[in-house]
Design an enzyme around this catalytic site. Structure first.
Site, PDB file in Angstrom:
ATOM      1  N   LYS A  22       0.826  -1.196   0.000  1.00  0.00           N
ATOM      2  CA  LYS A  22       0.000   0.000   0.000  1.00  0.00           C
ATOM      3  C   LYS A  22       0.872   1.263   0.000  1.00  0.00           C
ATOM      4  CE  LYS A  22      -2.982   0.129   3.392  1.00  0.00           C
ATOM      5  NZ  LYS A  22      -4.290  -0.337   2.965  1.00  0.00           N
ATOM      6  N   ARG A  91      -2.549   2.937   8.923  1.00  0.00           N
ATOM      7  CA  ARG A  91      -2.929   1.657   8.331  1.00  0.00           C
ATOM      8  C   ARG A  91      -1.723   0.731   8.214  1.00  0.00           C
ATOM      9  NH1 ARG A  91      -7.715   2.666   4.450  1.00  0.00           N
ATOM     10  NH2 ARG A  91      -8.059   4.895   4.676  1.00  0.00           N
ATOM     11  N   GLY A 100      -7.585  -7.883   5.652  1.00  0.00           N
ATOM     12  CA  GLY A 100      -8.362  -8.032   6.877  1.00  0.00           C
ATOM     13  C   GLY A 100      -7.607  -8.636   8.036  1.00  0.00           C
ATOM     14  N   MET A 102      -4.761  -7.465   9.503  1.00  0.00           N
ATOM     15  CA  MET A 102      -4.108  -6.553  10.434  1.00  0.00           C
ATOM     16  C   MET A 102      -4.941  -5.299  10.632  1.00  0.00           C
ATOM     17  SD  MET A 102      -0.149  -7.178   9.525  1.00  0.00           S
ATOM     18  CE  MET A 102      -0.443  -6.666   7.845  1.00  0.00           C
ATOM     19  N   ARG A 335      -3.499  -0.470  -7.113  1.00  0.00           N
ATOM     20  CA  ARG A 335      -2.695  -1.693  -7.213  1.00  0.00           C
ATOM     21  C   ARG A 335      -3.073  -2.386  -8.503  1.00  0.00           C
ATOM     22  NH1 ARG A 335      -5.675  -5.602  -2.763  1.00  0.00           N
ATOM     23  NH2 ARG A 335      -7.772  -5.245  -3.561  1.00  0.00           N
ATOM     24  N   HIS A 451     -10.606 -41.673  -6.178  1.00  0.00           N
ATOM     25  CA  HIS A 451     -10.544 -42.342  -7.468  1.00  0.00           C
ATOM     26  C   HIS A 451     -11.339 -41.570  -8.518  1.00  0.00           C
ATOM     27  CE1 HIS A 451     -11.891 -45.300 -10.501  1.00  0.00           C
ATOM     28  NE2 HIS A 451     -10.649 -45.750 -10.389  1.00  0.00           N
ATOM     29  N   ARG A 578       0.071 -46.498 -19.029  1.00  0.00           N
ATOM     30  CA  ARG A 578      -0.210 -47.551 -18.031  1.00  0.00           C
ATOM     31  C   ARG A 578      -0.740 -48.770 -18.764  1.00  0.00           C
ATOM     32  NH1 ARG A 578      -3.049 -43.316 -16.836  1.00  0.00           N
ATOM     33  NH2 ARG A 578      -2.327 -41.869 -15.239  1.00  0.00           N
ATOM     34  N   ARG A 633       4.758 -48.422 -19.179  1.00  0.00           N
ATOM     35  CA  ARG A 633       5.081 -48.940 -17.853  1.00  0.00           C
ATOM     36  C   ARG A 633       4.620 -50.381 -17.717  1.00  0.00           C
ATOM     37  NH1 ARG A 633       2.629 -46.053 -12.631  1.00  0.00           N
ATOM     38  NH2 ARG A 633       0.743 -47.111 -13.322  1.00  0.00           N
ATOM     39  N   GLU A 766       9.666 -43.578  -7.521  1.00  0.00           N
ATOM     40  CA  GLU A 766       8.421 -43.323  -6.795  1.00  0.00           C
ATOM     41  C   GLU A 766       8.480 -43.831  -5.364  1.00  0.00           C
ATOM     42  OE1 GLU A 766       5.169 -45.369  -8.791  1.00  0.00           O
ATOM     43  OE2 GLU A 766       6.506 -46.949  -9.450  1.00  0.00           O
ATOM     44  N   SER A 785      11.636 -41.502 -14.314  1.00  0.00           N
ATOM     45  CA  SER A 785      10.383 -40.773 -14.376  1.00  0.00           C
ATOM     46  C   SER A 785       9.825 -40.736 -12.960  1.00  0.00           C
ATOM     47  CB  SER A 785       9.407 -41.462 -15.330  1.00  0.00           C
ATOM     48  OG  SER A 785       8.209 -40.719 -15.388  1.00  0.00           O
ATOM     49  N   THR A 788       5.303 -39.012  -8.821  1.00  0.00           N
ATOM     50  CA  THR A 788       5.190 -38.181  -7.620  1.00  0.00           C
ATOM     51  C   THR A 788       3.941 -38.489  -6.805  1.00  0.00           C
ATOM     52  OG1 THR A 788       4.326 -36.461  -9.062  1.00  0.00           O
ATOM     53  CG2 THR A 788       6.634 -36.298  -8.416  1.00  0.00           C
ATOM     54  N   ASN A 789       2.962 -39.192  -7.386  1.00  0.00           N
ATOM     55  CA  ASN A 789       1.817 -39.587  -6.558  1.00  0.00           C
ATOM     56  C   ASN A 789       2.281 -40.581  -5.494  1.00  0.00           C
ATOM     57  OD1 ASN A 789       0.504 -38.127  -8.483  1.00  0.00           O
ATOM     58  ND2 ASN A 789      -0.723 -39.806  -9.288  1.00  0.00           N
ATOM     59  N   ASP A 790       2.886 -41.679  -5.932  1.00  0.00           N
ATOM     60  CA  ASP A 790       3.349 -42.667  -4.967  1.00  0.00           C
ATOM     61  C   ASP A 790       4.478 -42.117  -4.112  1.00  0.00           C
ATOM     62  OD1 ASP A 790       1.515 -44.532  -5.532  1.00  0.00           O
ATOM     63  OD2 ASP A 790       2.867 -46.023  -6.373  1.00  0.00           O
ATOM     64  N   CYS A 853       5.820 -38.162 -14.223  1.00  0.00           N
ATOM     65  CA  CYS A 853       4.562 -38.600 -14.812  1.00  0.00           C
ATOM     66  C   CYS A 853       3.461 -38.693 -13.763  1.00  0.00           C
ATOM     67  CB  CYS A 853       4.727 -39.925 -15.542  1.00  0.00           C
ATOM     68  SG  CYS A 853       5.230 -41.281 -14.473  1.00  0.00           S
ATOM     69  N   TYR A 873      11.428 -33.248 -18.866  1.00  0.00           N
ATOM     70  CA  TYR A 873      10.047 -33.123 -19.326  1.00  0.00           C
ATOM     71  C   TYR A 873       9.075 -33.350 -18.185  1.00  0.00           C
ATOM     72  CZ  TYR A 873       9.839 -38.276 -19.403  1.00  0.00           C
ATOM     73  OH  TYR A 873       9.856 -39.594 -19.065  1.00  0.00           O
TER      74      TYR A 873
END
Lengths: 923, 923
Positions: A22, A91, A100, A102, A335, A451, A578, A633, A766, A785, A788-790, A853, A873
């Site tokens: 601000k 302010r 909101g 502070m 802003r 799922h 898959r 895979r 994984e 690869s 990242t889920n597992d 992946c 990638y």
């Protein structure tokens, strides 16, 4: 000597870290010569010094006094002068907007004496007493610690006595009395008088704003928003101007373009005879900004001029607050304005065409999530009724169809040309055909990574899940809404995957023009770019992203249709094909035969029967992706997942026996197998590479199918580029053993066919152990690869399906997560493993190809992280390919071209978020 | 110029890395002046050079020739001289013993010509031709690559033609003919003649031994034993001596003490007129070594002298091979001898008393696994019959009892004073009372870390699990053995947890004296040490370990009885007091009430009812461990684990319905709850800290119980030292939230009672993410305790219960694991996380206390790792406390006192394994 205070004229927007958003923008406008009420900023550094020591920083008081004197001089009045007081607003204003969170204290400088002077000068007793009681209220609560509710109660009691519906029902005398009540309240609660010394008011107000940085709410907010705790807030001290001094006064808000569509023009609201708070709070109805022309043509003209100046100066949509005090226009805030996704693309493109910014800058101002929203049809907001219920908006878009309650019915009706919405308590792999057939999936259980949600997002289907208000009775084929409405099978419902709303009947739809063009393929899109408008803006942004990104974008696709669609969306290959989906449907019988096989010969027969089917699957996908890599895979899930449910089978057998009947022989066999193969924790069971090593012939069959498909494609004149990926490797030895078998089979097929089959063999990363031993593993792997889920599941030790719905919302509420780690990569934990694996894998094998992946491959913030971590990638569901392309380009711009370890938070250097909104200071 | 060849006289035992174990010890004996047939060693360096380049290292041939000339000179004969040939043995010998993995070629130097010379000199045609055909056979297979089976077939065919039962039935003519057949065979298979040049024989034999280093078997063996692949083997070339030249010749093996008991005396076997191979292979029956005195008093006297010399020189039990050639004694090998656990302790203690070694050295020579074996009673090996079946030896010791098939029957019979063996397909928490009541647990399913195995080891009960040959029919209350024996309930069986054998009837038992003394407590043990013998030896080793170890040893104990027992075993506190056991048995009803509670009030009532019970639990444990730390872990398992099995309930309800009955109301309620709370992967579900944050009042109840127990103990004049441990933390925020609640309740109880309750609050580190974010977590944690069981599960992504039995054996076979990572810590993966957490945790909080409370805390190799990683303590089951004390002491000796990051492999600097066996070269 540290300096703590800056006059507006000394600052600028580049100083947001020191002056807060601000303050920095007020300084910028002052520097531009715009009419800003004079004032100064006490820096975040002063706040940090105060919070560290608990004492007012040395020299701060003197600095404030000096700057105050300058303000007094320019105003020709002194703070709190009894006959004509200068009043101040105090302010908060931090580096990042914390709306909101502070404190603000207005009208500082009013006292028992100067309230009369204010009344005289303003010509309004009521105005003066109202201003005073507001100061008492704000100061009493914020500075002196009186519970805010006590003031509200006193005000409420007074209104009740007077029979007033709102504050306007109280006259000057009432408000003067109320000021007395408030002063008594303060004295009673604190044992202290409200300070009548204006300088002391100012001093204490400033310190109270500092302290509000560490308020409980503010801390929680920062934790959730991942804003560091040690930044501190600046304090803006500024001469009060009043829009509530009569008909020639007023306050308003304005945007330099339409924040909904991005179209140029005057947008905003104006409220005569009111303060800014009144406009925002919506107490009275504001008029369109254009009406100001009629009310005060001079101010209106001046405002338009200023708006144009600001937009050219900020080179972006500006969001403005202003006040007219007796015909004089004052700018109170500006802003960079928040905007919709549509506006973000349109404005960025327009500013390029207007020559204000270049294409790189335009790319930085749009975002993947916004693009994703533009890819779905939406309901026409003006023409939908009240929703039946709300659930979790799990996969965006709008869909209309007849409610159906199982997969078979969905498939049957869809085959007959009917549009259907699949409604289930929750879904499982057996519901896949129904999900494919449906326009949308609606469940009463499960969160954003259930799922239903995950699969629907993968398919680009609309999904609302966890609509717990709905009682879904699949047996009776109906669901009941909280208002008692019973929706029987076949009745049409509308599902809004962007908002989570479910409507009865067919809500009117607006199709997505962007999607239509993207689905036309990259070439069609390029052509579309000529036409102007939103589609052109999106296309140009994607072209710009493609021209600067380092990350390749591949897609996760398991069928030729998905592969072809991904390619139209610009995918540069398949990062995850898959194979488990190829074991479902009609092939389930063969898979059951393989599992139940009592002898190696039986098992071999079943595998032999699967071989040609798998070969066809792969050939189709390789054809659709001709010339581009297709990473296949090997089978990952535990085999028992292909068998029927254990509880269901047990009940069926027991029920038959209880009735004195003989259970089906096949049920008995299946139950024995299911019991034998039952796993307490199938996610951590006999799956992935373990399965490949445990079940003789399985890997060989799959590899033979891949190799045969490659041979067939080569013979057909194609350019197949299959890669074989081994899942769930934890130790290099596992990979070495499977790789030996893969190479043996590839050589066999090569020899049999006379076609050399050369498929690189790589591995998923994984499991934490895979990341921690990436060096040795890389010696055997052509590529990594990240799954990242597992990897998220094992690093955190929680199973997505089990815990997300149960405790993630609470965790996000309490600030443990900023977002579900299944949506946005957890950089501190999972990300650290990714970095370790990239570094040590590349050290062992410099030409190692590295991708991701998991679902994170299509998440904007995560794409930035993967860019910074140095991946080659990302691979994501086909529908996220354009999102990933866009974000990969943005990542290259904000992190540079290499993997330099930037923060990858999906924000650009100005903290603008990836959705193209955000911006400078808080309101 | 690199040197590759060393005469025996030039080497010594310290050169095992260069000369291999066998060569180094032959050199040592040569240096000592003992009668060793002359020879030389081609170093491992030569092997490495050969394997790296594939070519004979430059200069090697010349060096070999020079050394061969020296041997010839000392023998007064030349290699292969036709009229009196010098013959050579060519043997492999690596740094670490790899018995049977690599090649040996004897009688090198024999040719068509010299075979006649040998016949003349030896006076035996048959001996000469037998020696020649052996050379042809070994050389043909090893050097020239003829399948070994072809020679065996030819030999077999000849014996058949001659009607000979064994080789002795063949005469000189037969063997001469056989030599011809072997030569033809070589020619036919390889197209090459057997080389008649003795020098070429030697050269090719040496290279073949080099190559055998990379043979498939040898590589697999090394992978399993974690022997590096790049060491290479040395080759020992030595003059042949012959024990098969008549009655004045022979071969033998000898031990300088009894390797079974450690008692001094002459132990060994002698076989007249035989080569060493014949003694080892057991073709003919050897005579006791003492008989040699009668046969050849001179050689016998000389041998005893040499044995004493060797033992004093090696300061340890030596294992010797020797040959007498026509009255002349030759030493062919010595090494530090393998021994039983009992002998290891007895010998180490005796050698100290004899002044040969000091107590530190004695400690290095004993091991924890050996100690563990000595703590259990055993069956008298001479008096057991044939076993009924074999299973996995999961928890050592010997037990006899009546077979029972469920927990209730076990408890009933045990209460009546009967000894029982609990037989189940597999166990679960409901079997706990039965396991407590039983002498042993026998299951037909599950591996070493199945529920049965883990719990039995924790209780110190005998356990054989996974006895898959047994068909256990719990319903019929009987099991069937592979030989058809049916064991009905009540029939007595004997279970050997050390070997995995199961016997019918009561096999005779020998109780453990060591256990009796250790259970008497540390003081009783000290007293016992005065008495001499095995118990004294064990006690002195433990005293020595206690005096040098840096690691504290605590116990995992959940009851006052276990705590008291652990203390008697020397535990210095409780490192893990699980509270879930306190939710079972009769309290299960209260727990069910809490889980099924529909209102906060109901839940609170159930919790209130649990509170005094938990308080009593804790008070009892704190009393037993008065003055020592007791680390209490908040409830960890998912709540649904306290409810009945889902399949069972579903079947019960469905069966009732099928019969047209109304299911029990309670079953319906339970089923609804079980369905609602069902988790696909409970190990990764709503448990640990997540549970504490999700279930209101649960943490508060447990903490209140701890605090109340502390108050009660303080009032009783005790010194309670409770610590509170939060399980399954993945992010510091989780810990911060729970800690705030813990501190709130502690303060409340402190205020109510007037007793200050100060319990440190710490966390388990059992998720990869906790280790990866240990720095921030340490800021909130007074201590870390590694839960290496769960950390192993999540790092590898496998669930112990599900996968161990299914694929661990295969993984160990194929060399992926050297041992189950649940038994011995996986240093590369899990260990890396441990090191990261220790380093970053201590950096954030230098006084952080760090321990481990997984099962690895009692595993010898893992204890060494934890010492090296810098932990403060290990905690293990009470029965493993002496093991951990011993190994902590050994670790301090071999790794030094600090956490210097040593290899922690449980081996001392000489590669002696932790069980007190092992030693120098291979046989």
């Amino acid at each position: 000597m540290v300096r703590y205070v800056y006059d507006f004229a000394e600052g600028g927007r580049e100083m947001a870290g020191l002056l807060g958003g601000k303050g920095a923008n007020l300084a910028e406008m002052t520097r531009m010569g715009l009419p800003v009420p004079p004032g100064f900023v006490i820096s975040t550094e002063a706040c940090r010094a105060y919070l560290a020591t608990g004492a007012e920083p040395e020299g701060l008081a003197a600095e404030v006094a000096r700057h105050l004197a300058a303000v007094e001089e320019s105003a020709g009045r002194t703070l709190g002068r009894p006959d004509d007081p200068l009043l101040l607003s105090v302010r908060s204003g931090a580096r990042f907007s914390m709306p909101g969170m502070m404190e603000t204290i207005l009208n500082v400088g009013l006292t028992d004496g100067s309230v009369h002077g204010l009344a005289r000068v303003s010509g309004s007793e009521r105005f003066a007493w109202d201003s005073y009681r507001r100061l008492l209220q704000m100061f009493g609560a914020t500075v002196m610690g009186v519970p805010a509710s006590r003031f509200e109660e006193a005000l409420g009691a007074l209104k009740e006595r007077r029979g007033a519906r709102d504050d306007l029902g109280l006259d000057a005398e009432d408000l003067a009395g109320l000021a007395g009540v408030f002063k008594d309240l303060i004295r009673r609660e604190t044992g202290e008088e409200f300070p009548q010394d204006p300088a002391e008011q100012l001093r204490r107000a400033v310190l109270a704003v500092f302290e509000s940085w560490n308020g409980e709410r503010a801390r929680l907010y920062r934790r959730r928003e991942h804003i560091p705790d040690d930044l501190g807030t600046a304090v803006t001290v500024q001469r009060m101007v009043f829009g509530n001094l009569g008909a020639d006064s007023g306050s308003g808000v304005a945007f330099t373009r339409d924040p909904a569509t991005g179209r140029p023009g005057v947008y905003g609201d104006y409220l005569p005879d009111a303060q800014g708070e009144d406009v925002v709070s919506g107490i009275r109805n504001a008029v369109p900004l254009a009406d100001l022309e009629r009310l005060d043509a001079t101010s209106y003209g001046r405002l338009l001029e200023i708006m144009e100046t600001l937009e050219r100066h900020y080179r972006d949509l500006c969001d403005i607050e202003f006040t007219v005090e007796r015909g004089e226009l004052w700018m109170l805030q500006t802003r960079v304005g928040k905007r919709t996704a549509e506006a973000a693309f349109a404005i960025a493109d327009a500013l390029v065409r207007e020559g204000l910014i270049d294409r790189r800058e335009a790319l930085a101002r749009v975002g993947g999530e916004g693009l994703a929203r533009l890819m779905f049809p939406r309901f026409d907001a003006d023409r939908t009724g009240e929703p039946l219920a709300h659930g979790v908006p799990a996969s965006p878009g709008a869909a209309v169809g007849a409610a159906v309650f199982d997969s078979a019915e969905a498939a049957r009706r869809a085959a007959a040309g009917e549009r259907v919405v699949l409604v289930r308590q929750e879904t499982n792999p057996d519901d896949l055909p129904g999900m494919v057939a449906a326009q949308a999936v609606l469940t009463s259980r499960g969160g954003k990574t259930s799922h239903a949600a995950v699969v629907a997002r993968g398919m680009g289907k609309v999904c609302v899940c966890g609509a717990e208000e709905l009682v879904v009775d699949t047996a009776a084929r109906r669901f009941t809404a909280p208002d008692g409405t019973v929706v029987e099978e076949g009745r049409v419902v509308s599902v809004d995957g962007s908002s989570g709303a479910v409507y009865l009947g067919a809500a009117p739809l607006v199709p997505s023009e962007v999607m239509r063009r993207l689905e036309g393929g990259v070439d069609g899109a390029a052509e579309a770019a000529e036409e102007g408008g939103l589609v052109a803006a999106v296309t140009r942004a994607l072209e710009q992203a493609d021209s600067v990104r380092r990350l390749e974008v591949r897609a996760n696709a398991d069928t030729p249709e998905d592969a072809a669609r991904a390619r139209r969306f610009g995918a540069q290959g398949i990062g995850l094909c898959r194979t488990e989906h190829m074991f479902l449907g009609e092939r389930r019988q063969l898979v059951e035969r393989m599992i139940l096989a009592c002898t190696p010969g039986d098992r071999e027969q079943a595998l032999d029967a699967l071989l040609p089917l798998q070969t066809d699957d792969f050939a189709g996908i390789l054809e659709a992706m001709d010339g581009l890599p297709v990473t296949i895979r090997l089978l990952d899930p535990p085999l028992h997942e292909f068998l029927p449910d254990r509880v269901e089978l047990s009940v069926r057998v027991a029920t038959a026996e209880a009735r004195g009947e003989r259970p089906e022989q096949r049920d008995l066999e299946l139950l024995a197998a299911v019991d034998r193969m039952h796993e307490e924790n199938p996610m951590m069971g006999l799956r992935g590479v373990r399965l490949g090593l445990a079940v003789p012939g399985l890997v060989a069959m799959q590899v033979r199918a891949v190799a045969s498909a490659v041979v067939a494609r080569v013979r057909a004149g194609g350019d197949p580029r299959a890669e074989i990926m081994v899942p769930l490797v934890g130790d290099v030895e596992e990979l070495r053993l499977v790789k030996a078998e893969v190479e043996r089979v590839l050589a066999e097929v090569g020899e049999e066919s006379g076609v050399t089959v050369d498929c690189p063999v790589g591995t998923m990363i994984e499991l934490p152990r895979a990341a921690l031993t990436a060096g040795p593993i890389a010696e055997e792997a052509a590529f990594f690869s990240f799954g990242t889920n597992d990897l998220t599941q094992t690093t955190w030790g929680f199973s997505r399906d089990d815990v997300e719905a149960e405790f993630f919302p609470g965790y996000i509420d309490r600030g443990v997560f900023a977002a579900s780690p299944f949506e946005t990569l957890d950089e501190e934990g999972v990300g650290r493993l990714v970095r370790i694996a990239v570094e040590e894998g590349r050290r062992a094998r410099p030409d190692l190809q590295i991708g991701v992946c998991g679902e994170h491959g299509g998440d904007p913030a995560s794409v930035h992280f993967f860019h910074a971590a140095g991946l080659d990638y990302v691979s994501c569901s086909p529908f996220r390919v354009p999102v990933a392309r866009l974000e990969a380009g943005r990542a290259a711009l904000s992190h540079g071209h290499g993997g330099h370890g930037g923060d990858g938070d999906g924000k650009d250097a100005d903290g603008r978020d990836a959705d193209g909104g955000g911006g400078g200071g808080g309101r």
